[in-house]
Write a protein that holds these residues in place. Structure first.
Motif, PDB file in Angstrom:
ATOM      1  N   HIS A  28      27.365  99.117  59.591  1.00 48.25           N
ATOM      2  CA  HIS A  28      26.714  99.518  60.846  1.00 48.25           C
ATOM      3  C   HIS A  28      26.052 100.885  60.710  1.00 48.25           C
ATOM      4  CE1 HIS A  28      27.878  96.171  63.365  1.00 48.25           C
ATOM      5  NE2 HIS A  28      29.084  96.211  62.820  1.00 48.25           N
ATOM      6  N   TRP A  29      26.689 101.799  60.003  1.00 50.69           N
ATOM      7  CA  TRP A  29      26.129 103.131  59.798  1.00 50.69           C
ATOM      8  C   TRP A  29      24.900 103.077  58.887  1.00 50.69           C
ATOM      9  CZ3 TRP A  29      26.170 105.474  54.896  1.00 50.69           C
ATOM     10  CH2 TRP A  29      25.685 106.784  54.868  1.00 50.69           C
ATOM     11  N   GLU A  32      21.287 102.120  60.219  1.00 48.55           N
ATOM     12  CA  GLU A  32      20.674 102.978  61.239  1.00 48.55           C
ATOM     13  C   GLU A  32      19.956 104.141  60.557  1.00 48.55           C
ATOM     14  OE1 GLU A  32      20.430 102.453  64.451  1.00 48.55           O
ATOM     15  OE2 GLU A  32      21.630 100.629  64.366  1.00 48.55           O
ATOM     16  N   ASP A  33      18.644 104.034  60.447  1.00 48.64           N
ATOM     17  CA  ASP A  33      17.844 105.038  59.738  1.00 48.64           C
ATOM     18  C   ASP A  33      18.006 106.450  60.286  1.00 48.64           C
ATOM     19  OD1 ASP A  33      16.854 103.075  58.073  1.00 48.64           O
ATOM     20  OD2 ASP A  33      15.015 102.799  59.225  1.00 48.64           O
ATOM     21  N   VAL A  34      18.302 106.569  61.559  1.00 47.60           N
ATOM     22  CA  VAL A  34      18.387 107.889  62.177  1.00 47.60           C
ATOM     23  C   VAL A  34      19.717 108.589  61.900  1.00 47.60           C
ATOM     24  CG1 VAL A  34      16.743 107.339  63.998  1.00 47.60           C
ATOM     25  CG2 VAL A  34      19.190 106.963  64.386  1.00 47.60           C
ATOM     26  N   LEU A  35      20.694 107.852  61.356  1.00 47.39           N
ATOM     27  CA  LEU A  35      22.005 108.434  61.106  1.00 47.39           C
ATOM     28  C   LEU A  35      22.063 109.100  59.732  1.00 47.39           C
ATOM     29  CD1 LEU A  35      24.368 105.666  62.506  1.00 47.39           C
ATOM     30  CD2 LEU A  35      23.594 107.752  63.634  1.00 47.39           C
ATOM     31  N   ASP A  39      26.919 111.833  60.249  1.00 48.91           N
ATOM     32  CA  ASP A  39      27.155 111.019  61.435  1.00 48.91           C
ATOM     33  C   ASP A  39      28.231 109.956  61.226  1.00 48.91           C
ATOM     34  OD1 ASP A  39      25.163 112.218  63.135  1.00 48.91           O
ATOM     35  OD2 ASP A  39      23.660 111.197  61.905  1.00 48.91           O
TER      36      ASP A  39
END
Length: 75
Positions: A28-29, A32-35, A39
Motif C-alpha cells: 500500500h505504501w 503511493e507516489d506521494v509517500l 511516511d
C-alpha cells in the motif's frame, strides 16, 4: 492469508500472517507516489514482532523502485 490483519488470531501460523501483514503495509505504501520513506509507519507493531531492525527496514524501503519495476514486469 487469513488473519493478516490480526496475526495473533492465526495461532501457529502467526509468523506467516505477520509477514503477509508487513507485505500488505509495504504494498500500500509503495504504490503511493506521494509517500516518502519517512511516511512508512515504522512504529507498526508488526515490525518489532518480526524482529526487524531499523537498518533492515531501511534496506527494504530503499528497494521500493526495484520491487515496483519487478511487479510491473509481471503485470
Amino acid at each position: 492469508i487469513a488473519c493478516h490483519h490480526e496475526p495473533e488470531a492465526a495461532l501457529e501460523h502467526a509468523p506467516d500472517a505477520r509477514i503477509v501483514q508487513l507485505a500488505d503495509l509495504l504494498a500500500h505504501w509503495a504504490v503511493e507516489d506521494v509517500l516518502e520513506e519517512s511516511d512508512f509507519p515504522l512504529d507498526d507493531p508488526v515490525i518489532a514482532e518480526l524482529g526487524l531492525t531499523d537498518a533492515q527496514m531501511g534496506a527494504i524501503l530503499a528497494s521500493r523502485q526495484q520491487a515496483l519495476s519487478f511487479a510491473m514486469a509481471l503485470a
